[in-house]
Design a protein around this motif. Structure first.
Motif, PDB file in Angstrom:
ATOM      1  N   ASP A 262       0.648  -0.886  -0.048  1.00  0.00           N
ATOM      2  CA  ASP A 262      -0.205   0.218   0.109  1.00  0.00           C
ATOM      3  C   ASP A 262       0.906   1.197   0.211  1.00  0.00           C
ATOM      4  OD1 ASP A 262      -2.275  -1.223   0.488  1.00  0.00           O
ATOM      5  OD2 ASP A 262      -1.898  -1.746   2.501  1.00  0.00           O
ATOM      6  N   GLU A 263       1.028   1.919  -1.332  1.00  0.00           N
ATOM      7  CA  GLU A 263       2.227   3.026  -1.423  1.00  0.00           C
ATOM      8  C   GLU A 263       1.843   3.968  -0.335  1.00  0.00           C
ATOM      9  OE1 GLU A 263       3.559   2.313  -5.583  1.00  0.00           O
ATOM     10  OE2 GLU A 263       2.257   4.174  -5.120  1.00  0.00           O
ATOM     11  N   PHE A 264       2.093   4.871   0.428  1.00  0.00           N
ATOM     12  CA  PHE A 264       1.977   5.997   0.922  1.00  0.00           C
ATOM     13  C   PHE A 264       2.017   7.556   0.062  1.00  0.00           C
ATOM     14  CE2 PHE A 264       4.564   3.629   4.301  1.00  0.00           C
ATOM     15  CZ  PHE A 264       3.883   2.890   4.799  1.00  0.00           C
ATOM     16  N   TYR A 265       1.228   8.187   1.086  1.00  0.00           N
ATOM     17  CA  TYR A 265       0.738   9.563   1.074  1.00  0.00           C
ATOM     18  C   TYR A 265       0.614  10.396   1.649  1.00  0.00           C
ATOM     19  CZ  TYR A 265      -4.548   9.661  -0.245  1.00  0.00           C
ATOM     20  OH  TYR A 265      -5.529   9.203   0.325  1.00  0.00           O
ATOM     21  N   THR A 266       0.005  11.945   1.238  1.00  0.00           N
ATOM     22  CA  THR A 266       0.050  12.550   2.741  1.00  0.00           C
ATOM     23  C   THR A 266      -0.961  13.834   1.448  1.00  0.00           C
ATOM     24  OG1 THR A 266       0.471  14.138   4.276  1.00  0.00           O
ATOM     25  CG2 THR A 266       1.764  13.895   2.530  1.00  0.00           C
ATOM     26  N   ASP A 267      -1.556  14.436   2.369  1.00  0.00           N
ATOM     27  CA  ASP A 267      -2.436  15.336   1.675  1.00  0.00           C
ATOM     28  C   ASP A 267      -2.308  16.920   3.089  1.00  0.00           C
ATOM     29  OD1 ASP A 267      -3.157  15.403   4.908  1.00  0.00           O
ATOM     30  OD2 ASP A 267      -5.541  14.958   4.010  1.00  0.00           O
TER      31      ASP A 267
END
Length: 356
Positions: A262-267
Motif C-alpha cells: 500500500d503506497e503512502f501519500y500525504t494531504d
C-alpha cells in the motif's frame, strides 16, 4: 470462566436452556454513560424470531442490569447484566444426547465433559451465548461513537450470491435490508434463496465484512496483542465462525509485492495509503486507514435433512434428523454480534494504548 479483554474485561456465563445468560464488564471507569435503550436496540437486532429467515424461538432478550450502574452511569464496580431464557424446549434434544449432530460441538462436548455435559440447546456452545457479547459491545460502541469511530458490518456474499453495489457507509444502513446484504437486487435474491433452503431443510453460510473508520494510528501492541490477534481471538468466540482475514487476506498469496504494498501519500496533514491491502494494520498496529477484515460463517449445523452419525453409547452407526427451531441463515443475526464485538476489542486496544 469465559473472559475476553485486557483493560476492560468481559466475562460471560449461562447456557442456551438454562434459566439465565449474563455477563460482567470489569474496568469501566466510573462515570461512563450506560445507555440502556441504546444497548437494547442492538440486542433487538440479534434477537430470534424477528424474521421468517431466523429461528422462531420467541425470546424478549431484554437486558436486566443488576450491578455497576447508578443513574445511567457506571459506578466503578463491575457492570453486570442478565437475560432470562423463557422459550426453550428440552425434549427437542432427547435424541441428540447420544447422537451428535455433524458439524456441531455435540461430539467434542462429550469428549471434554462426558456425562456431565450441558447438551440441551448446545449448552454454552450455543449461538445464544452471543447475547452478552452484544450487550458489552453495544456499550463499547456508544463510547467509541463519542470519538467519531464508526463500525460498518454487512453480509458481502452468501452461497453464489455476492454484492454488486458499493458497501454501506453508516453503521446502521445494513439494517434496512431483509438479509443484511446491502444491495437491493442481491438482497431480494438472497432472501428468496433462504426461503427455498428453509423448505429443503438445509442451511447457508456467508462471508461477512467489517470496516472500522477513524481509528487513530498507533493502536495495538506488537506480537501477542496485535490488532489482528485481539480481533481474531474475539471473533472465534462466535459459534459457527470459521475464518478471519484482514485486508486483501488470502488474495495476498497470489500477489506480487508491487501489487500488495500500500503506497503512502500525504494531504499535508496526515499520511495515508492509496490502497488498503493490509486492512489498516502494519506490524499489528493501526496505520490510520480503515481497519478491514472479513469472516467466514459456516452454514448452521442443525438441519432437517437426515445425516449420518454414531451413537456415542453403543458406538453403532445412527442417523440424525434435527427437529426444533434453528437458524437456516445464522449470518443474519451474526452481523450485529460481529459489529458490536469489534467495538469492544477496539475500545480495549485504545484504552491499552492510552488513545482515549
Amino acid at each position: 470462566m469465559f473472559s475476553l479483554g485486557n483493560e476492560i474485561r468481559l466475562t460471560v456465563f449461562g447456557s442456551s436452556h438454562g434459566p439465565y445468560i449474563g455477563g460482567t464488564v470489569d474496568g469501566l471507569p466510573a462515570g461512563t454513560e450506560i445507555n440502556k435503550e441504546y444497548i437494547q436496540k442492538w440486542l433487538d437486532r440479534r434477537r430470534p424470531g424477528q424474521s421468517l429467515i431466523t429461528t422462531q424461538r420467541n425470546e424478549e432478550d431484554a437486558i436486566e442490569i443488576i450491578a455497576g450502574s447508578r443513574d445511567g452511569f457506571s459506578d466503578g464496580s463491575p457492570f453486570t447484566f442478565l437475560f432470562k431464557n423463557k422459550d426453550y424446549i428440552d425434549k427437542h434434544y432427547d435424541e441428540l444426547k447420544n447422537n451428535p449432530r455433524p458439524g456441531h460441538a455435540d461430539l467434542t462436548m462429550f469428549y471434554k465433559y462426558g456425562d456431565f455435559r450441558n447438551y440441551e440447546g448446545g449448552g454454552f456452545f450455543s449461538g445464544r451465548m452471543t447475547l452478552p457479547l452484544v450487550a458489552a459491545g453495544a456499550l463499547a460502541m456508544s463510547i467509541l461513537d463519542g470519538y467519531g469511530i464508526k463500525i460498518v458490518t454487512y453480509i458481502k456474499s452468501a452461497g453464489d450470491i455476492s454484492m454488486k453495489s458499493e458497501p454501506p457507509s453508516g453503521p446502521e444502513d445494513v439494517y434496512g435490508y431483509r438479509t443484511r446484504m446491502p444491495d437491493r437486487g442481491m438482497d431480494e435474491l438472497l432472501y428468496n434463496k433462504i426461503l427455498k433452503i428453509i423448505k429443503e431443510g438445509d442451511s447457508l453460510g456467508s462471508i461477512i465484512k467489517t470496516s472500522v473508520y477513524n481509528v487513530p494510528p498507533g493502536v495495538g501492541e506488537p506480537f501477542f496483542n496485535s490488532v489482528e490477534s485481539e480481533i481474531s481471538r474475539a471473533m472465534f468466540s462466535i459459534p459457527g465462525l470459521k475464518g478471519v482475514e484482514f485486508g486483501a487476506g488470502f488474495n495476498l498469496g497470489s500477489m506480487m509485492g508491487s501489487e500488495a504494498n500500500d503506497e503512502f501519500y500525504t494531504d499535508g496533514k496526515k499520511i495515508m495509503t492509496r490502497t488498503n491491502n493490509s486492512g489498516g494494520i502494519l506490524g499489528g498496529i493501526t496505520d490510520g486507514m480503515p481497519v478491514e477484515f472479513s469472516v467466514a460463517m459456516k452454514p448452521t449445523s442443525s438441519i432437517r435433512i437426515p445425516q449420518k452419525s454414531v451413537n456415542i453409547t453403543t458406538m453403532e452407526p445412527s442417523e440424525v434428523r434435527v427437529t426444533g427451531r434453528h437458524d437456516p441463515f445464522i449470518s443474519f443475526r451474526a452481523v450485529p454480534v460481529i459489529q458490536t464485538l469489534t467495538a469492544f476489542v477496539i475500545l480495549d486496544l485504545m484504552m491499552a494504548g492510552k488513545k482515549l
